[in-house]
Design a protein around this motif. Structure first.
Motif, mmCIF file in Angstrom:
data_model
loop_
_atom_site.group_PDB
_atom_site.id
_atom_site.type_symbol
_atom_site.label_atom_id
_atom_site.label_comp_id
_atom_site.label_asym_id
_atom_site.label_seq_id
_atom_site.Cartn_x
_atom_site.Cartn_y
_atom_site.Cartn_z
ATOM 1 N N ASP A 99 0.847 -1.204 0.000
ATOM 2 C CA ASP A 99 0.000 0.000 0.000
ATOM 3 C C ASP A 99 0.875 1.243 0.000
ATOM 4 O OD1 ASP A 99 -2.223 -1.613 0.110
ATOM 5 O OD2 ASP A 99 -2.434 -1.473 2.288
ATOM 6 N N SER A 100 1.971 1.198 0.739
ATOM 7 C CA SER A 100 2.903 2.320 0.767
ATOM 8 C C SER A 100 3.518 2.563 -0.603
ATOM 9 C CB SER A 100 4.007 2.078 1.800
ATOM 10 O OG SER A 100 3.478 1.952 3.090
ATOM 11 N N VAL A 101 3.792 1.491 -1.314
ATOM 12 C CA VAL A 101 4.353 1.623 -2.659
ATOM 13 C C VAL A 101 3.323 2.247 -3.590
ATOM 14 C CG1 VAL A 101 5.184 0.336 -4.667
ATOM 15 C CG2 VAL A 101 5.984 -0.276 -2.367
ATOM 16 N N GLN A 102 2.088 1.763 -3.525
ATOM 17 C CA GLN A 102 1.035 2.289 -4.407
ATOM 18 C C GLN A 102 0.731 3.757 -4.135
ATOM 19 O OE1 GLN A 102 -2.266 -0.387 -3.939
ATOM 20 N NE2 GLN A 102 -1.327 -2.009 -5.173
ATOM 21 N N SER A 103 0.893 4.179 -2.862
ATOM 22 C CA SER A 103 0.615 5.576 -2.520
ATOM 23 C C SER A 103 1.792 6.490 -2.809
ATOM 24 C CB SER A 103 0.249 5.677 -1.036
ATOM 25 O OG SER A 103 1.379 5.388 -0.222
ATOM 26 N N GLY A 104 2.908 5.904 -3.234
ATOM 27 C CA GLY A 104 4.082 6.698 -3.544
ATOM 28 C C GLY A 104 4.967 6.978 -2.354
ATOM 29 N N GLU A 105 4.659 6.421 -1.198
ATOM 30 C CA GLU A 105 5.465 6.673 -0.010
ATOM 31 C C GLU A 105 6.749 5.853 0.005
ATOM 32 O OE1 GLU A 105 3.032 5.835 3.320
ATOM 33 O OE2 GLU A 105 1.801 7.634 3.107
ATOM 34 N N ALA A 106 6.804 4.779 -0.771
ATOM 35 C CA ALA A 106 7.982 3.914 -0.796
ATOM 36 C C ALA A 106 8.216 3.407 -2.211
ATOM 37 C CB ALA A 106 7.806 2.741 0.167
ATOM 38 N N ALA A 107 9.464 3.115 -2.531
ATOM 39 C CA ALA A 107 9.813 2.596 -3.857
ATOM 40 C C ALA A 107 9.652 1.078 -3.868
ATOM 41 C CB ALA A 107 11.254 2.965 -4.198
#
Length: 502
Positions: A55-63
């Motif tokens: 979810d963090s990746v999809q939200s742009g918070e993590a690569a």
């Protein structure tokens, strides 16, 4: 990507007052992957965070790539509780396009993975997804015995059965043994890759002999190999079965067979094969690598033995043992076995009876007895380890030969030393044991050490693994060493006390 701070942020009290702030400290949420990797966080918190990393990746918070590598580091971490590692593996599988990479990670993890729960999970995943390329890793992991878990109940067994349902599991293990000896191009393997592959193959051979203890399936599989393709292990196995009438029982013994074929330009092998060819069916029953040295020694020093039956050899051994001083192990022995010939004679094959007679002749070789006492004295002074080595034929040309035996001292290397009551065979010992009669080590912690006169269960495991005939020498007085012969079959025979000259 800009990540949010991972620490607690407190707004200064004075600032709150000026702004009319009535609320308490404000917490800035940590990224999911930070909690997932935090060894101080609870297992529940880490697993919950692992479930949110994409979810963090999809939200742009993590690569995506750094998140994937972080999950892999959690999966690899053997100090991390298995449920957390399993959650990381499951989350890696959510990255469908990169599942081949996840499979490769498990392939690399499995051979040395210590946690049975992770092994079980990896095997189940291999079965479910048809990852046949994991078969070598599964075999390598299975080759390591697991106390309290029979082979039939191991997850590796179930995985191979599921991956290759069309054939017996033994055949799949043999296929790994064969295929790991070949490169994709068909060229000979060299360098580190060749060494890695050989370790895989020796592990596969050890496992195959465990699941096929009678060697019947192994013999049929070997017979089906019509072209060895220059493979040194296959060539050694084929020649061993044909010329020496034996099949090595472990990977360590297969390595010994390969070394024997090359030793002294093949001279030891050829002489052994000539002597084996003279034996009748009863004498050849149960032949193993440990008997080859005894055959050559008897031919050189006591050839009438080679024409005797098992019963005749044992009768001569019984006569030799009469009147000999012997010392039984008094300490609580984890081997739980006595050391009398009468106990073991019905289980000894012809080759073992021959080995026993050779061992009984050692006491008459004064030079070799003197060499053994010198090593025992060195062992007594060295509290970092037990000392040992090999006993070979003292024929013409042997270094230091003064009689019918030669004693070679190979103390463990510094990194192998595990205390005054442990012996570890050094690479030098194993490399130079190819043509030896016996491996030996000392129980020489003190001059009055009779309570430990005999092998431990670890010593018996060593004999079984390496397939060697072994002797443990124990100080029972300053001028007396008790000698116990022990074999890969588990037999232990006290062959008497050696006396120091003078």
């Amino acid at each position: 990507m800009q990540r949010k701070p991972t620490a607690w942020l407190f707004v200064p009290v004075a600032a709150c007052c000026f702004a009319g702030c009535a609320s308490g400290p404000e917490e800035i949420e940590r990224p999911a992957i930070a909690t997932a990797r935090d060894p101080q966080a609870t297992a529940t918190a880490r697993i919950e965070a692992i479930g949110r990393v994409w979810d963090s990746v999809q939200s742009g918070e993590a690569a995506a790539e750094s998140t994937r590598e972080a999950l892999k580091s959690i999966a690899w971490s053997r100090s991390t509780y298995w449920t957390i590692r399993a959650a990381a593996i499951d989350e890696l599988m959510e990255d469908v396009e990169r599942r081949p990479d996840t499979a490769n990670m498990l392939r690399l993890m499995l051979p040395t993975e210590p946690d049975p729960k992770i092994v079980e999970k990896a095997c189940a995943m291999a079965s479910a997804h048809g990852w046949k390329e994991l078969a070598p890793a599964i075999v390598r992991r299975w080759s390591r015995p697991l106390e309290g878990r029979p082979d039939a109940e191991r997850p590796e067994n179930a995985a191979l059965a599921a991956l290759f349902p069309e054939r017996p599991v033994a055949d799949s293990i043999f296929e790994v043994f064969i295929e790991e000896g070949r490169s994709a191009s068909g060229e000979a393997l060299t360098g580190p890759e060749a060494l890695r592959r050989e370790r895989e193959r020796l592990a596969a051979w050890t496992l195959l002999q465990r699941v096929d203890p009678g060697h019947e399936r192994t013999a049929n599989l070997l017979a089906g190999v019509t072209d060895t393709g220059g493979d040194p292990l296959l060539e050694a196995l084929s020649a061993g079965a044909r010329e020496l009438r034996l099949v090595p029982g472990t990977g360590e013994q297969l390595d010994w067979l390969k070394r024997l074929r090359a030793a002294e330009g093949g001279a030891l092998w050829r002489r052994s094969a000539e002597l084996v060819a003279r034996l009748d069916g009863a004498q050849a029953r149960g032949l193993a690598l440990r008997h080859m040295g005894a055959l050559r020694w008897a031919d050189a020093h006591h050839s009438p033995w080679l024409g005797m039956s098992t019963g005749q050899l044992l009768e001569e051994a019984a006569q030799e043992l009469k009147g000999r001083e012997r010392v039984a192990r008094a300490a609580a022995s984890d081997s739980g076995r006595d050391e009398l010939l009468a106990t073991w004679k019905d289980s000894l094959c012809w080759g073992d009876a021959l080995l026993l007679l050779v061992a009984l002749k050692l006491e008459s070789d004064t030079d070799s007895v003197g060499a053994l006492f010198a090593i025992a004295e060195k062992d007594k002074q060295d509290t970092s380890t037990e000392h040992g080595g090999v006993i070979g034929d003292g024929g013409a040309g042997a270094p230091g030969a003064g009689g019918r035996f030669t004693v070679f001292h190979y103390p463990p290397r510094p990194m192998q030393r595990q205390g005054d009551r442990n012996f570890e065979a050094s690479p030098d010992l194993l490399e130079n044991s190819t043509g030896a009669l016996f491996h030996f080590h000392m129980h020489a912690q003190k001059y009055t050490n009779a309570e430990y006169a005999g092998p431990s269960s670890k010593d018996l495991d060593y004999a079984e693994t390496f397939g060697a005939a072994c002797i443990v020498f124990t100080f029972v007085a300053q001028n007396r060493l008790n000698a116990d012969l022990y074999l890969p079959t588990g037999a232990i025979i006290d062959v008497g006390v050696l006396h120091k000259a003078g």
